[in-house]
Scaffold this active site. Structure first.
Site, PDB file in Angstrom:
ATOM      1  CG  ASP A   2       0.280   0.330   1.872  1.00 22.58           C
ATOM      2  OD1 ASP A   2      -0.642  -0.509   1.819  1.00 22.58           O
ATOM      3  OD2 ASP A   2       0.891   0.713   0.871  1.00 22.58           O
ATOM      4  CG  HIS A   3      -5.500  -1.155   3.197  1.00 23.54           C
ATOM      5  ND1 HIS A   3      -5.456  -0.290   2.133  1.00 23.54           N
ATOM      6  CD2 HIS A   3      -6.094  -2.274   2.729  1.00 23.54           C
ATOM      7  CE1 HIS A   3      -5.996  -0.874   1.082  1.00 23.54           C
ATOM      8  NE2 HIS A   3      -6.396  -2.079   1.401  1.00 23.54           N
ATOM      9  CG  HIS A  61      -2.168  -0.688  -1.843  1.00 21.00           C
ATOM     10  ND1 HIS A  61      -1.934  -0.187  -0.586  1.00 21.00           N
ATOM     11  CD2 HIS A  61      -3.368  -0.181  -2.224  1.00 21.00           C
ATOM     12  CE1 HIS A  61      -2.947   0.595  -0.226  1.00 21.00           C
ATOM     13  NE2 HIS A  61      -3.816   0.615  -1.209  1.00 21.00           N
TER      14      HIS A  61
HETATM   15  C1  BG6 Z   1      -7.209   1.578  -1.779  1.00 18.18           C
HETATM   16  C2  BG6 Z   1      -7.477   2.222  -3.112  1.00 18.18           C
HETATM   17  O1  BG6 Z   1      -6.041   2.103  -1.204  1.00 18.18           O
HETATM   18  O2  BG6 Z   1      -7.051   0.177  -1.960  1.00 18.18           O
HETATM   19  C3  BG6 Z   1      -8.721   1.629  -3.741  1.00 18.18           C
HETATM   20  O3  BG6 Z   1      -7.649   3.634  -2.950  1.00 18.18           O
HETATM   21  C4  BG6 Z   1      -8.590   0.127  -3.829  1.00 18.18           C
HETATM   22  O4  BG6 Z   1      -8.941   2.174  -5.044  1.00 18.18           O
HETATM   23  C5  BG6 Z   1      -8.196  -0.479  -2.480  1.00 18.18           C
HETATM   24  O5  BG6 Z   1      -9.851  -0.393  -4.232  1.00 18.18           O
HETATM   25  C6  BG6 Z   1      -7.857  -1.950  -2.634  1.00 18.18           C
HETATM   26  O6  BG6 Z   1      -7.704  -2.527  -1.370  1.00 18.18           O
HETATM   27  P1  BG6 Z   1      -8.001  -4.082  -1.135  1.00 18.18           P
HETATM   28  O7  BG6 Z   1      -7.627  -4.304   0.288  1.00 18.18           O
HETATM   29  O8  BG6 Z   1      -9.448  -4.290  -1.429  1.00 18.18           O
HETATM   30  O9  BG6 Z   1      -7.122  -4.812  -2.109  1.00 18.18           O
END
Ligand code: BG6
Length: 505
Positions: free
Chosen positions: A191-192, A254
């Site tokens: 989960d990034h 997230h």
């Molecule tokens: C991704 C989603 O996992 O996370 C995207 O699929 C979203 O729709 C993105 O834009 C948001 O990531 P960050 O790091 O820009 O908040």
């Protein structure tokens, strides 16, 4: 003030980095720049090989040239050619398809060659940068072919990108399939959000300070707000997004990472086992509601035409590859209750959406108001609540909002902010956000990855919303103009409880 540099870590041990989906966007945009940054920081081993797997014939040299041109395009720092040469010193390419056993045979041979030539000691990291439909077949083939079998002291690990399932049943099925051929400790579910320093810091703020933990409970906290607002529209991702929607795309992953870090009990030890157990338990304690309650405590909405930063944005339904009568939500707000001793009666309000006024991710802890009695005979009309905001992005900061006396003879009180900005104190290395995750997998630290039980607990909590909305169809789907702060219905969700969202802008 002199900024504090990061503490130096040791390079990871020898390994091969096998990328499935090697010709895709993720490989070029994130993985290779992240590997480059790790190499530049001295965190990659000398004995390191990259093996790309994708459909179609390509020579090793052509693949190496692809990687180099992707790096030139997406690097997050100026490229040092000596570092790039080292990184691409041992590159091979394998023509393979997720379902084709012959491809895995070719991969086996390529691995044997490069493990000999590059002395990677048989350690293998398989990175699945593929569409989700390929996760289970690749896992199965890696298991059945013996490629992921750990032997002679060599480790074999699998990194899986999101989305991990599309609902509870599919996430459980995927876990089952993978766990038939791999051990849980070989699976690294990404989960990034966990690669973000500010997200990791939530743990340190809570448990590394004597100040916060004693008041981190229902006695002192009125409610929690978690916001992930994006000004990005769905743009060219219509086909993907229309099948997924804001809830699946953002919440069980997230937003729940943020929620579990805020809500978890203190782990006895700072390690993967303990931290992930406590996080999963926090998610498990989310009160799973029936469909009627799910409708009552949620808002889903779709954006309609508006303006963001001076640009015209058309209706979501006019996005290429989105159904003209789509009922997919681009915004969601939820009220969740965590049914345990610490959080009984404290609502967690979550919201996320596309095409909003601005980009902002934060967690706001709203503390209970101080008693007003002492100010009754003064001109002061009310005391604002104290809140602690952990801002994840775009600024990385923590601020505390409290009441102060306005200077002057009349007793008057105003809300003020005290803010800590990361960049004032710490020097950050250029980053794609994936470096820590890739490095941690190489050194076998799974703390920042999702475990099977955590993933399933997340889906279990959102499943009633998915079911209720599917059954309700277009009924109850609200709208909001692109460039706004979301639908008025989301304000009503809090107003009902006598509360308000913090502004997004
Ligand atoms: C991704 C989603 O996992 O996370 C995207 O699929 C979203 O729709 C993105 O834009 C948001 O990531 P960050 O790091 O820009 O908040």
């Amino acid at each position: 003030m002199a900024k504090q540099p990061a503490t130096k870590a040791k390079p990871a041990g020898p390994s091969s980095f096998v990328i499935f989906g090697a010709s895709g966007d993720l490989t070029h945009r994130l993985l290779v720049p992240a590997l480059y940054n790790l190499a530049a920081e001295g965190l990659l081993p000398e004995a390191f090989a990259i093996i790309g797997v994708a459909r179609g014939e390509k020579s090793d040299d052509a693949f190496r040239a692809d990687l180099a041109s992707g790096l030139a395009r997406f690097a997050s720092a100026p490229i040092d050619q000596a570092v790039a040469r080292r990184l691409f010193g041992c590159v091979s390419y394998v023509n393979g398809d997720a379902e084709d056993p012959a491809g895995y045979e070719r991969l086996k041979q390529a691995l044997a060659r490069s493990e000999r030539a590059c002395e990677t000691r048989g350690n293998r990291l398989f990175y699945l940068a593929t569409p989700p439909a390929a996760f289970a077949p690749i896992g199965r083939h890696l298991g059945q072919s013996g490629l992921s079998h750990e032997e002679n002291g060599a480790w074999r690990r699998l990194i899986i990108e999101k989305p991990f399932g599309t609902d509870l049943a599919s996430a459980q099925a995927l876990n089952r399939e993978l766990l038939e051929v791999l051990h849980e400790d070989q699976i690294y579910r990404i989960d990034h959000y966990l690669g973000k320093e500010t997200v990791q810091n939530i743990l340190v703020l809570r448990f590394g300070n004597g100040l916060f933990e004693p008041i981190w409970n229902r006695d002192h906290i009125d409610h929690v707000q978690i916001t992930v607002a994006e000004s990005l529209t769905v743009g060219r991702r219509g086909r993907f997004y229309d099948a997924v929607g804001a809830l699946r795309d953002m919440v069980p992953n997230h937003l729940f990472q943020l929620l579990s870090l805020v809500a978890m009990e203190p782990p006895a030890r700072f390690d993967a086992q303990w931290v992930r157990s406590e996080k999963a338990q926090a998610l498990d304690a989310i009160h799973v509601r029936d469909e009627a309650a799910a409708l009552q405590d949620s808002v889903r909405a779709q954006y309609v035409a508006g303006r963001i930063g001076g640009e015209e944005v058309p209706d979501y339904r006019k996005t290429p590859n989105v159904a003209p009568d789509s009922t997919t939500e681009t915004y969601v707000a939820l009220k969740l209750m965590i049914d345990n001793w610490r959080w009984a009666g404290v609502p967690f309000y979550l919201r996320t959406g596309k095409a909003l006024k601005s980009r902002r991710t934060d967690v706001a802890i709203n503390f209970k108001r101080a008693p007003f009695a002492m100010f009754r005979d003064t001109p002061v009309e009310r005391l604002a609540r104290n809140f602690l905001v952990m801002r994840i992005q775009p600024e990385e900061c923590i601020s505390l909002h409290f009441n102060a006396k306005v200077p002057g003879p009349v007793v008057s009180i105003a809300g003020v902010d005290m803010t800590f900005e990361y960049e004032d104190y710490f020097a950050a290395a250029p980053s794609t956000g994936y470096e820590t995750l890739v490095y941690d997998c190489m050194i076998g630290d799974a703390m920042l990855f999702q475990r099977a039980d955590g993933v399933e607990a997340g889906w279990r909590a959102v499943q009633p919303f998915l079911d209720a909305w599917r059954n309700a169809g277009a009924k109850g789907l609200a709208t909001y103009p692109a460039g706004s702060e979301g639908p008025p219905e989301a304000d009503e969700l809090l107003a009902r409880d006598g509360r308000r969202w913090l502004p997004i802008a």
